[in-house]
Write a protein that holds these residues in place. Sequence first.
Motif, PDB file in Angstrom:
ATOM      1  N   TYR A   1      -9.169  -0.908  15.044  1.00  0.00           N
ATOM      2  CA  TYR A   1     -10.376  -1.461  14.435  1.00  0.00           C
ATOM      3  C   TYR A   1     -10.106  -2.166  13.106  1.00  0.00           C
ATOM      4  O   TYR A   1     -10.693  -3.210  12.821  1.00  0.00           O
ATOM      5  N   LYS A   2      -9.240  -1.592  12.298  1.00  0.00           N
ATOM      6  CA  LYS A   2      -8.937  -2.208  11.005  1.00  0.00           C
ATOM      7  C   LYS A   2      -8.272  -3.561  11.199  1.00  0.00           C
ATOM      8  O   LYS A   2      -8.622  -4.548  10.533  1.00  0.00           O
ATOM      9  N   GLU A   3      -7.310  -3.631  12.104  1.00  0.00           N
ATOM     10  CA  GLU A   3      -6.607  -4.889  12.382  1.00  0.00           C
ATOM     11  C   GLU A   3      -7.571  -5.899  12.999  1.00  0.00           C
ATOM     12  O   GLU A   3      -7.525  -7.097  12.683  1.00  0.00           O
ATOM     13  N   ALA A   4      -8.473  -5.410  13.877  1.00  0.00           N
ATOM     14  CA  ALA A   4      -9.464  -6.291  14.495  1.00  0.00           C
ATOM     15  C   ALA A   4     -10.382  -6.885  13.442  1.00  0.00           C
ATOM     16  O   ALA A   4     -10.723  -8.076  13.497  1.00  0.00           O
ATOM     17  N   ALA A   5     -10.778  -6.067  12.466  1.00  0.00           N
ATOM     18  CA  ALA A   5     -11.665  -6.548  11.399  1.00  0.00           C
ATOM     19  C   ALA A   5     -11.009  -7.690  10.624  1.00  0.00           C
ATOM     20  O   ALA A   5     -11.660  -8.684  10.274  1.00  0.00           O
ATOM     21  N   LEU A   6      -9.722  -7.556  10.356  1.00  0.00           N
ATOM     22  CA  LEU A   6      -8.998  -8.620   9.649  1.00  0.00           C
ATOM     23  C   LEU A   6      -8.973  -9.903  10.472  1.00  0.00           C
ATOM     24  O   LEU A   6      -9.120 -11.008   9.930  1.00  0.00           O
TER      25      LEU A   6
END
Length: 290
Positions: A27-32
């Motif tokens: 999720y964190k990487e997707a948000a970026l």
Amino acid sequence: MIFSLNSADFYENVFQTAKEMENKGAYKEAALEYKRYLFLQDYSPGEHQKEAFLSLSAYYENNSLWEEAAEYQHKAILLLENNDLNQNESEIANLQINHIKLLKNDANQKQNSLSDNLFIFSYENLDSYSNIVRKAAFYADLENSILTSRWDHFSVIFNKCISLFPEAFTKDEQKIITENLQKIYDFKPKNQTTAAYLSLLPGLGQLYAKDYKDSANAFLLNGSLIALSTYSIITLDLWTFSLLEFSPTIHFMRGNIYNAQKDTYNYNLAEQKKITDPLLKIIYYAENRI
């Protein structure tokens, strides 16, 4: 290569990469990646801006970062409003209701006044918003007023809400709210300083706070120590008093005073909760009727 000539969206690949990461739990990487996709819109408008905004809003909501979640939710709302399509009205209303929820959670978390938020003020007061959105704003404001103990504001907003939307609460709910609001105004909390002074006589402070078990324990323990210390002084057994009794007596007396103050605080909290819980339940039920 970051775009496909076969797609109307030059940055389709960036969006799809974000989507794949999200589906895999990164999720964190997707948000970026979603943020990168939105940044690239400055160069060429894409087709997935709304989805990117909502995915970012969900990401921050899941991490209890309500302010950021509300910001991206609002961007999705603006995007739909600018499209000016009638078929978007229901979707926009749902997003606005969720926007209100995020703003409420942020204010409750920070113990801020939700009514100071310009979005909430607009949702409550502008006729351009649908009735369900306006009622959602009133419910959120009422809940926040309870949790921040702003009872005068609660009274004003409640009366305004039922004046504009008589169906917002049933007659029974209105009666309970009115009665409990009066109970709040009539409630006189017990004073922690008074409890501390009363605790000079072991157990009396806890008795004042209506914690009968704590009162009995304090009376027996501290009373016994004081009785032993008094006996040692009367019999001039100062050696026993100074070495074995003085320090424990002072220690337990300080603990007795602290516990009496804590019991008083807990008593006030519990009594207020008895009054406010029914109000919160009514607002919860009303929100679910939207």
